[in-house]
Design a protein around this motif. Sequence first.
Motif, PDB file in Angstrom:
ATOM      1  N   ASP A  79       4.697  -3.282  12.686  1.00 29.58           N
ATOM      2  CA  ASP A  79       5.468  -2.766  11.675  1.00 29.58           C
ATOM      3  C   ASP A  79       5.321  -1.153  11.411  1.00 29.58           C
ATOM      4  O   ASP A  79       5.699  -0.626  10.428  1.00 29.58           O
ATOM      5  CB  ASP A  79       4.679  -3.324  10.444  1.00 29.58           C
ATOM      6  CG  ASP A  79       3.096  -3.078  10.553  1.00 29.58           C
ATOM      7  OD1 ASP A  79       2.479  -2.394  11.195  1.00 29.58           O
ATOM      8  OD2 ASP A  79       2.420  -3.494   9.324  1.00 29.58           O
ATOM      9  N   GLY A  80       4.685  -0.332  12.425  1.00 30.01           N
ATOM     10  CA  GLY A  80       4.751   1.012  12.457  1.00 30.01           C
ATOM     11  C   GLY A  80       3.564   1.538  11.583  1.00 30.01           C
ATOM     12  O   GLY A  80       3.469   2.896  11.557  1.00 30.01           O
ATOM     13  N   ALA A 122      -3.818   6.896  25.480  1.00 25.05           N
ATOM     14  CA  ALA A 122      -2.593   6.128  25.615  1.00 25.05           C
ATOM     15  C   ALA A 122      -2.034   5.501  24.277  1.00 25.05           C
ATOM     16  O   ALA A 122      -0.849   5.228  24.087  1.00 25.05           O
ATOM     17  CB  ALA A 122      -2.540   5.415  26.788  1.00 25.05           C
ATOM     18  N   ALA A 123      -3.002   4.833  23.610  1.00 29.45           N
ATOM     19  CA  ALA A 123      -2.695   4.032  22.542  1.00 29.45           C
ATOM     20  C   ALA A 123      -2.319   4.990  21.554  1.00 29.45           C
ATOM     21  O   ALA A 123      -1.321   4.609  20.604  1.00 29.45           O
ATOM     22  CB  ALA A 123      -3.989   3.224  21.977  1.00 29.45           C
ATOM     23  N   ILE A 124      -2.972   6.083  21.062  1.00 24.34           N
ATOM     24  CA  ILE A 124      -2.681   7.107  20.378  1.00 24.34           C
ATOM     25  C   ILE A 124      -1.082   7.535  20.517  1.00 24.34           C
ATOM     26  O   ILE A 124      -0.393   7.755  19.561  1.00 24.34           O
ATOM     27  CB  ILE A 124      -3.392   8.249  20.107  1.00 24.34           C
ATOM     28  CG1 ILE A 124      -4.745   7.740  19.691  1.00 24.34           C
ATOM     29  CG2 ILE A 124      -2.831   9.531  19.195  1.00 24.34           C
ATOM     30  CD1 ILE A 124      -5.826   8.882  19.873  1.00 24.34           C
ATOM     31  N   ASP A 125      -0.790   7.813  21.887  1.00 27.41           N
ATOM     32  CA  ASP A 125       0.522   8.333  22.107  1.00 27.41           C
ATOM     33  C   ASP A 125       1.617   7.088  21.632  1.00 27.41           C
ATOM     34  O   ASP A 125       2.697   7.269  21.123  1.00 27.41           O
ATOM     35  CB  ASP A 125       0.979   8.483  23.669  1.00 27.41           C
ATOM     36  CG  ASP A 125       0.222   9.925  24.090  1.00 27.41           C
ATOM     37  OD1 ASP A 125       0.005  10.394  23.419  1.00 27.41           O
ATOM     38  OD2 ASP A 125      -0.110   9.843  25.346  1.00 27.41           O
ATOM     39  N   ALA A 131       4.411   6.982  18.768  1.00 28.39           N
ATOM     40  CA  ALA A 131       5.659   6.964  18.926  1.00 28.39           C
ATOM     41  C   ALA A 131       6.476   5.842  18.121  1.00 28.39           C
ATOM     42  O   ALA A 131       7.648   5.906  17.510  1.00 28.39           O
ATOM     43  CB  ALA A 131       6.083   6.565  20.335  1.00 28.39           C
ATOM     44  N   ARG A 132       5.657   4.445  18.142  1.00 30.77           N
ATOM     45  CA  ARG A 132       5.925   3.500  17.188  1.00 30.77           C
ATOM     46  C   ARG A 132       6.295   3.796  15.651  1.00 30.77           C
ATOM     47  O   ARG A 132       7.181   3.570  15.023  1.00 30.77           O
ATOM     48  CB  ARG A 132       5.141   2.536  17.319  1.00 30.77           C
ATOM     49  CG  ARG A 132       4.830   1.697  18.583  1.00 30.77           C
ATOM     50  CD  ARG A 132       4.129   0.587  18.452  1.00 30.77           C
ATOM     51  NE  ARG A 132       3.601   0.146  19.846  1.00 30.77           N
ATOM     52  CZ  ARG A 132       3.020  -1.116  19.755  1.00 30.77           C
ATOM     53  NH1 ARG A 132       2.409  -1.668  18.856  1.00 30.77           N
ATOM     54  NH2 ARG A 132       2.673  -1.534  21.056  1.00 30.77           N
TER      55      ARG A 132
END
Length: 208
Positions: free
Chosen positions: A85-86, A125-128, A132-133
Motif C-alpha cells: 500500500d506504499g 536494499a529494503a530502504i531503497d 521507491a514504492r
Amino acid sequence: MTGTRAPAARRDAVRNYHRILDAAREVLGESGADACMEEIAARAGVGVGTVYRRFASKDALIDELLELALEEILSSTERALARADGYGLEELLRALGQSFADHARYASLLLARQTDDSTGHRIRAAIDELTARALAAGTVNPGITTGDVMALIMAMRGLVQATGEVAPEAWQRFLDIQLAGMRAAGPLSSAPPVSPRQLARLVPPRQS
C-alpha cells in the motif's frame, strides 16, 4: 522418568537464557563496557557458572544481544516489504525507531561490534525498495530520495541517544513531524539532498 526430566530441563534452560539476556541488558545499560558477568548472573538469579555455560565470555553475550536486535530489524523489514500500500517505508521507520529506543542504553557496545555486511546490505536494499514504492504510490513527496530517508534514520538514532531515559519517547514525535513533512506537497527544500556518492561513503552500498 527421563522423558519428564528432559522437557523440564529444557524449560529451565530457556528460562535462564532469557533471564540472563534481560539481566545483561540492565547491567550493560548501567555499567557499559565495565559490566561484569558476576553482576549479570546475580541480577539474573543464576550462578555465574550457568552464565558461562551459555556464553563463553562477555563478548559472546554482547554478540548475542546484537544478533537478536538485528533479527528483530530484519523481521520488521520483511513485514514492511510484504505491504503493497506504499506505507511499508513508514512501518520500517517506526520499527527502526523502536529498536533504537529498546537498545539505547547499551547501543554504543552494539555499534562497536563487527557485523555481517550482508545484513546491512539487506536493510539498505529494503530502504531503497520501500522508498521507491512510497514514491510510486504517492505516499511521500516526489522529491524525497533514499538519501533523505537515510538522513532521517541517522537523525532519529542520534536523538534517541541524546534524550536517553529523560525523554525516551521523543523520537516518536520527531518521526511523526518528519513523516508529515515527507508527505507534504510542493518543494521540500532549496538545499540538495544527500548524493548517491555521499551516501555510499556514509552507509554500505546496495549489492546487486
